[in-house]
Design an enzyme around this catalytic site. Structure first.
Site, PDB file in Angstrom:
ATOM      1  CG  ASP A 264     -22.159   4.800  27.761  1.00  5.12           C
ATOM      2  OD1 ASP A 264     -22.233   3.897  28.617  1.00  5.12           O
ATOM      3  OD2 ASP A 264     -22.350   4.596  26.556  1.00  5.12           O
TER       4      ASP A 264
ATOM      5  CG  ASP B 293     -19.515   2.559  24.496  1.00  2.00           C
ATOM      6  OD1 ASP B 293     -20.317   1.604  24.385  1.00  2.00           O
ATOM      7  OD2 ASP B 293     -19.166   3.267  23.529  1.00  2.00           O
TER       8      ASP B 293
ATOM      9  CE  LYS C 279     -23.432   1.416  27.030  1.00  2.27           C
ATOM     10  NZ  LYS C 279     -22.961   1.825  25.701  1.00  2.27           N
TER      11      LYS C 279
ATOM     12  CG  HIS D 166     -16.402  -0.126  21.904  1.00  2.00           C
ATOM     13  ND1 HIS D 166     -17.547  -0.874  21.918  1.00  2.00           N
ATOM     14  CD2 HIS D 166     -16.804   1.182  21.779  1.00  2.00           C
ATOM     15  CE1 HIS D 166     -18.596  -0.048  21.813  1.00  2.00           C
ATOM     16  NE2 HIS D 166     -18.174   1.201  21.742  1.00  2.00           N
TER      17      HIS D 166
ATOM     18  CB  CYS E 186     -25.728   4.889  25.257  1.00  2.00           C
ATOM     19  SG  CYS E 186     -24.560   4.181  24.054  1.00  2.00           S
TER      20      CYS E 186
HETATM   21  C1  VGL Z   1     -22.515   5.955  22.365  1.00  5.54           C
HETATM   22  C2  VGL Z   1     -22.104   6.046  20.109  1.00  5.54           C
HETATM   23  C3  VGL Z   1     -21.210   4.996  20.210  1.00  5.54           C
HETATM   24  C4  VGL Z   1     -23.246   6.516  23.548  1.00  5.54           C
HETATM   25  C5  VGL Z   1     -21.631   4.899  22.477  1.00  5.54           C
HETATM   26  O1  VGL Z   1     -22.767   6.365  24.673  1.00  5.54           O
HETATM   27  O2  VGL Z   1     -24.321   7.116  23.342  1.00  5.54           O
HETATM   28  N1  VGL Z   1     -22.743   6.510  21.177  1.00  5.54           N
HETATM   29  N2  VGL Z   1     -20.979   4.448  21.389  1.00  5.54           N
HETATM   30 ZN    ZN Z   2     -19.447   2.963  21.550  1.00  6.96          ZN
END
Ligand code: VGL
Ligand code: ZN
Length: 209
Positions: free
Chosen positions: A8, A46, A106, A48, A151
């Protein structure tokens, strides 16, 4: 084969982003330095939909960082972040992304969050990451990125469970630390589960990991 998993490294987790992790962009040059040393480089992203259930804004009267129960799982509610095709979801521009062999999205399913690069939070569905690593004959993964206590941790623990040897590049991770001590707790949990701790300095001195 050994793989580097970049977790991420996206705008929204870097300073100025919607879910900024303190000093998050400091790990980008470390990633650039390390990518050449691995057989395989993968990045999780990430990704969404705008109506994702992890966003506080999609739950009436809820505020970011509250924890709710959602479909039988505990869910921390987050500010809107990493919406598909938004600027915030882009991989940080400082990352030499042409060196990434495979990007793994993801958190694409509206109804469930996905901290790990391998599984959703309910361990119901897998992403393509395991299949990809298997296809490349990877047996050891080195994990780094954002955020240590979410993550990164879940990716490392799932990798262990799937039978990989796992090392965390500790100085190449930054955490949220919603509650003080969360990052330390995450590191401890990984260590106790069998994740080996390493750092970029040690890896830098070898030509191939
Ligand atoms: C993450 C919170 C929500 C991360 C992703 O990459 O750690 N944390 N979505
Ligand atoms: Zn997230």
């Amino acid at each position: 084969m050994r793989a580097l998993i970049l977790v991420d490294l996206q705008n929204d987790f870097c300073p100025g982003g919607a879910l900024e992790v303190a000093d998050g962009d400091a790990v980008i040059p470390i990633a650039n330095m390390l990518m050449d040393k691995f057989d395989v480089v993968v990045a999780t992203q990430d990704w969404h939909p705008a109506n994702h259930s992890s966003f506080a804004a999609n739950h009436p009267w809820r505020k970011p960082y509250q924890v709710i129960e959602w479909n039988g799982l505990k869910q921390t509610l987050w500010p809107i972040h990493c919406v598909q095709n938004s600027m915030g979801a882009l991989i940080h521009k400082g990352l030499e992304s042409r060196k990434i062999h495979q990007v793994i999205p993801k958190g694409t399913d509206v109804s469930i969050d996905s901290y790990s690069g391998f599984f959703d939070n309910g361990h119901l569905k897998m992403t393509d990451l395991h299949d990809y690593l298997q296809s490349q004959k990877v047996t050891k993964v080195y994990v780094m990125g954002l955020a240590t206590d979410y993550c990164v941790k879940h990716t490392a623990l799932d990798a262990l469970e799937l039978g990989y040897e796992v090392a965390l590049i500790e100085d190449a991770c930054r955490g949220v630390d919603l509650n003080a001590g969360d990052v330390d707790k995450a590191l401890q949990e990984m260590r106790l589960s069998g994740v080996k701790m390493t750092n970029s300095k040690r890896l830098k001195s070898i030509t191939a990991c």
